[in-house]
Design an enzyme around this catalytic site. Structure first.
Site, PDB file in Angstrom:
ATOM      1  N   ARG A  18     -38.078 -10.377  36.150  1.00  0.00           N
ATOM      2  CA  ARG A  18     -38.250 -11.630  36.890  1.00  0.00           C
ATOM      3  C   ARG A  18     -39.615 -11.716  37.552  1.00  0.00           C
ATOM      4  O   ARG A  18     -40.295 -12.743  37.454  1.00  0.00           O
ATOM      5  CB  ARG A  18     -37.144 -11.801  37.937  1.00  0.00           C
ATOM      6  CG  ARG A  18     -35.784 -12.079  37.327  1.00  0.00           C
ATOM      7  CD  ARG A  18     -34.711 -12.187  38.371  1.00  0.00           C
ATOM      8  NE  ARG A  18     -34.630 -10.922  39.122  1.00  0.00           N
ATOM      9  CZ  ARG A  18     -33.942 -10.754  40.233  1.00  0.00           C
ATOM     10  NH1 ARG A  18     -33.284 -11.752  40.776  1.00  0.00           N
ATOM     11  NH2 ARG A  18     -33.899  -9.579  40.822  1.00  0.00           N
ATOM     12  N   ASN A  36     -31.476 -13.678  37.058  1.00  0.00           N
ATOM     13  CA  ASN A  36     -30.563 -12.803  36.348  1.00  0.00           C
ATOM     14  C   ASN A  36     -29.232 -13.527  36.176  1.00  0.00           C
ATOM     15  O   ASN A  36     -28.819 -14.300  37.041  1.00  0.00           O
ATOM     16  CB  ASN A  36     -30.321 -11.510  37.131  1.00  0.00           C
ATOM     17  CG  ASN A  36     -31.513 -10.580  37.108  1.00  0.00           C
ATOM     18  OD1 ASN A  36     -32.395 -10.694  36.269  1.00  0.00           O
ATOM     19  ND2 ASN A  36     -31.553  -9.664  38.044  1.00  0.00           N
TER      20      ASN A  36
END
Length: 90
Positions: A18, A36
């Site tokens: 990320r 996620n």
């Protein structure tokens, strides 16, 4: 402006995916988000110009060095135009 939604499958959580995606998207001038998913994937929404999106999509297929990307499922979308930057969504 264009947009896409993507699901990145593989060993992509807990490997800095990320944060690396945010850095890469910002370098390319994209807006949107990354998060996620509960099943271990990473989900992405990206908006920007065509060339930047193509470069970002190519990066998603590799990810950061600690990741193992098995598949990226990409869907072209209509841009929403509501994002000011690229960030983590929860």
């Amino acid at each position: 402006m264009q947009a896409f939604h993507a699901i990145v499958k593989g060993d992509v959580q807990g490997v800095g995916f990320r944060m690396s995606a945010i850095i890469r998207a910002e370098q390319l001038g994209l807006t949107g988000w990354v998060r996620n998913t509960p099943d271990g994937d990473v989900e992405v929404w990206a908006e920007g110009n065509t060339q930047a999106l193509e470069h970002f999509y190519a990066w998603l297929q590799v990810g950061p060095s600690a990741a193992r990307v098995d598949e990226v499922i990409k869907t072209d979308e209509q841009p929403r135009g509501i994002y000011k930057r690229f960030s983590v969504a929860f």
